[in-house]
Motif scaffolding. Structure first.
Motif, PDB file in Angstrom:
ATOM      1  N   LEU A   1      11.045  98.361  69.468  1.00  0.00           N
ATOM      2  CA  LEU A   1      10.162  98.565  68.474  1.00  0.00           C
ATOM      3  C   LEU A   1       9.493  99.942  68.559  1.00  0.00           C
ATOM      4  O   LEU A   1       8.845 100.339  69.774  1.00  0.00           O
ATOM      5  CB  LEU A   1       9.063  97.347  68.334  1.00  0.00           C
ATOM      6  CG  LEU A   1       9.700  95.974  68.205  1.00  0.00           C
ATOM      7  CD1 LEU A   1       8.753  94.864  68.480  1.00  0.00           C
ATOM      8  CD2 LEU A   1      10.276  96.082  66.731  1.00  0.00           C
ATOM      9  N   SER A   2       8.960 100.646  67.443  1.00  0.00           N
ATOM     10  CA  SER A   2       8.282 101.910  67.505  1.00  0.00           C
ATOM     11  C   SER A   2       7.935 101.907  66.019  1.00  0.00           C
ATOM     12  O   SER A   2       8.506 101.669  65.217  1.00  0.00           O
ATOM     13  CB  SER A   2       9.058 103.057  68.070  1.00  0.00           C
ATOM     14  OG  SER A   2      10.372 103.176  67.573  1.00  0.00           O
ATOM     15  N   PRO A   3       6.938 102.899  66.049  1.00  0.00           N
ATOM     16  CA  PRO A   3       6.441 103.340  64.481  1.00  0.00           C
ATOM     17  C   PRO A   3       7.472 104.269  63.895  1.00  0.00           C
ATOM     18  O   PRO A   3       7.966 104.970  64.670  1.00  0.00           O
ATOM     19  CB  PRO A   3       5.099 103.874  64.734  1.00  0.00           C
ATOM     20  CG  PRO A   3       5.021 104.049  66.167  1.00  0.00           C
ATOM     21  CD  PRO A   3       6.036 103.270  66.837  1.00  0.00           C
ATOM     22  N   ASP A   4       7.616 104.197  62.548  1.00  0.00           N
ATOM     23  CA  ASP A   4       8.411 105.343  62.111  1.00  0.00           C
ATOM     24  C   ASP A   4       7.559 106.477  61.904  1.00  0.00           C
ATOM     25  O   ASP A   4       6.392 106.366  61.219  1.00  0.00           O
ATOM     26  CB  ASP A   4       8.815 104.890  60.625  1.00  0.00           C
ATOM     27  CG  ASP A   4       9.861 105.611  60.165  1.00  0.00           C
ATOM     28  OD1 ASP A   4       9.721 106.964  60.300  1.00  0.00           O
ATOM     29  OD2 ASP A   4      10.800 105.312  59.037  1.00  0.00           O
ATOM     30  N   PRO A   5       7.964 107.626  62.637  1.00  0.00           N
ATOM     31  CA  PRO A   5       7.030 108.610  62.439  1.00  0.00           C
ATOM     32  C   PRO A   5       7.029 109.398  61.097  1.00  0.00           C
ATOM     33  O   PRO A   5       6.083 110.182  60.890  1.00  0.00           O
ATOM     34  CB  PRO A   5       7.579 109.775  63.468  1.00  0.00           C
ATOM     35  CG  PRO A   5       9.234 109.227  63.637  1.00  0.00           C
ATOM     36  CD  PRO A   5       9.199 107.846  63.318  1.00  0.00           C
ATOM     37  N   SER A   6       7.945 109.115  60.096  1.00  0.00           N
ATOM     38  CA  SER A   6       8.022 109.490  58.849  1.00  0.00           C
ATOM     39  C   SER A   6       7.290 108.703  57.766  1.00  0.00           C
ATOM     40  O   SER A   6       7.317 108.879  56.713  1.00  0.00           O
ATOM     41  CB  SER A   6       9.421 110.084  58.361  1.00  0.00           C
ATOM     42  OG  SER A   6      10.090 108.664  58.297  1.00  0.00           O
ATOM     43  N   ASN A   7       6.835 107.298  58.375  1.00  0.00           N
ATOM     44  CA  ASN A   7       6.253 106.519  57.395  1.00  0.00           C
ATOM     45  C   ASN A   7       5.324 105.334  58.122  1.00  0.00           C
ATOM     46  O   ASN A   7       5.981 104.589  58.858  1.00  0.00           O
ATOM     47  CB  ASN A   7       7.611 105.547  56.732  1.00  0.00           C
ATOM     48  CG  ASN A   7       7.088 104.684  55.536  1.00  0.00           C
ATOM     49  OD1 ASN A   7       5.903 104.171  55.491  1.00  0.00           O
ATOM     50  ND2 ASN A   7       8.231 103.922  54.902  1.00  0.00           N
ATOM     51  N   PRO A   8       4.132 105.457  57.553  1.00  0.00           N
ATOM     52  CA  PRO A   8       3.105 104.699  58.268  1.00  0.00           C
ATOM     53  C   PRO A   8       3.259 103.200  57.895  1.00  0.00           C
ATOM     54  O   PRO A   8       2.786 102.482  58.701  1.00  0.00           O
ATOM     55  CB  PRO A   8       1.758 105.178  57.946  1.00  0.00           C
ATOM     56  CG  PRO A   8       2.141 105.999  56.702  1.00  0.00           C
ATOM     57  CD  PRO A   8       3.508 106.512  56.756  1.00  0.00           C
ATOM     58  N   ASN A   9       4.162 102.915  57.002  1.00  0.00           N
ATOM     59  CA  ASN A   9       4.086 101.463  56.666  1.00  0.00           C
ATOM     60  C   ASN A   9       5.701 100.971  57.255  1.00  0.00           C
ATOM     61  O   ASN A   9       5.882  99.626  57.017  1.00  0.00           O
ATOM     62  CB  ASN A   9       4.394 101.319  55.169  1.00  0.00           C
ATOM     63  CG  ASN A   9       2.935 101.217  54.431  1.00  0.00           C
ATOM     64  OD1 ASN A   9       1.837 100.963  55.194  1.00  0.00           O
ATOM     65  ND2 ASN A   9       2.763 101.695  53.473  1.00  0.00           N
ATOM     66  N   ALA A  10       6.224 101.617  58.066  1.00  0.00           N
ATOM     67  CA  ALA A  10       7.607 101.095  58.493  1.00  0.00           C
ATOM     68  C   ALA A  10       7.496 100.994  60.028  1.00  0.00           C
ATOM     69  O   ALA A  10       6.781 101.683  60.880  1.00  0.00           O
ATOM     70  CB  ALA A  10       8.640 102.331  58.220  1.00  0.00           C
ATOM     71  N   THR A  11       8.078  99.904  60.545  1.00  0.00           N
ATOM     72  CA  THR A  11       8.494  99.744  62.034  1.00  0.00           C
ATOM     73  C   THR A  11      10.070  99.881  62.045  1.00  0.00           C
ATOM     74  O   THR A  11      10.953  99.523  61.392  1.00  0.00           O
ATOM     75  CB  THR A  11       8.236  98.401  62.475  1.00  0.00           C
ATOM     76  OG1 THR A  11       6.567  98.329  62.057  1.00  0.00           O
ATOM     77  CG2 THR A  11       8.443  97.973  63.660  1.00  0.00           C
TER      78      THR A  11
END
Length: 187
Positions: free
Chosen positions: A76-86
């Protein structure tokens, strides 16, 4: 523990395809009535789940919490291009862990594709909304589920314990309809 209602959404051609040979949804599969139905469903969902080739591209899309399946992360990681996406790799984390990371512990989860993602949830759908465009064919396209070609989308849904409800017309001139396929529970 998380509690989710899992719903799938797809529109398919007469031959069970959701995309053309280039993995793109062609304009022939886009109908105003279906787009309105889909947009309203996603606006009411708490979480959207899709693969890296799927995205709904609607005005509210950037506001929606989402999980994107990918092998580009170990778990799991944050999506660097979308703060609402994992970003989620199912080989490294469970679906429940991905929901927790996305901050969604309960509510409706909308699965929007592609084929492998739809296939992962076949035994978990509460409802699968199957829209059909019976006058569109996409030879060489990409099927909505693994196994389409040998079996129809309807046969696959039925084999996974879902039963068709009453279809609703979304675009009468093109005979486009949506059928809710619901999980059968023992009484």
């Amino acid at each position: 523990m998380s509690v989710h209602r899992i719903e799938g959404y797809v529109i398919v051609s007469a031959d069970g395809m959701l995309a053309d040979a280039n993995r793109e949804m062609p304009k022939e599969l886009k109908f105003a009535g279906d787009q309105q139905f889909f947009n309203a469903a996603l606006d009411s969902a708490d979480l959207i789940v899709h693969g890296r080739h799927s995205y709904e591209g609607q005005p509210n899309s950037p506001k929606r919490k989402r999980i994107i399946l990918t092998s580009a992360t170990a778990a799991l990681s944050p999506d660097p291009s979308n703060p609402n996406a994992t970003l989620w790799n199912p080989a490294g984390a469970s679906f429940e862990q991905a929901c927790e990371r996305a901050g969604v512990r309960s509510g409706t989860v909308a699965i929007i594709g592609g084929p492998a993602v739809f296939g992962m949830f076949l035994d978990r759908y509460d409802t699968f909304w199957l829209s059909q465009a019976p006058h569109v064919r996409l030879p060489g396209g990409h099927p909505c589920f693994p196994g389409v070609g040998e079996r129809s989308p309807q046969e696959i849904l039925a084999a996974h314990g879902l039963r068709a409800g009453e279809p609703r017309i979304l675009d009468a001139p093109h005979d486009v309809s949506v059928t809710p396929w619901r999980r059968q529970t023992s009484v």
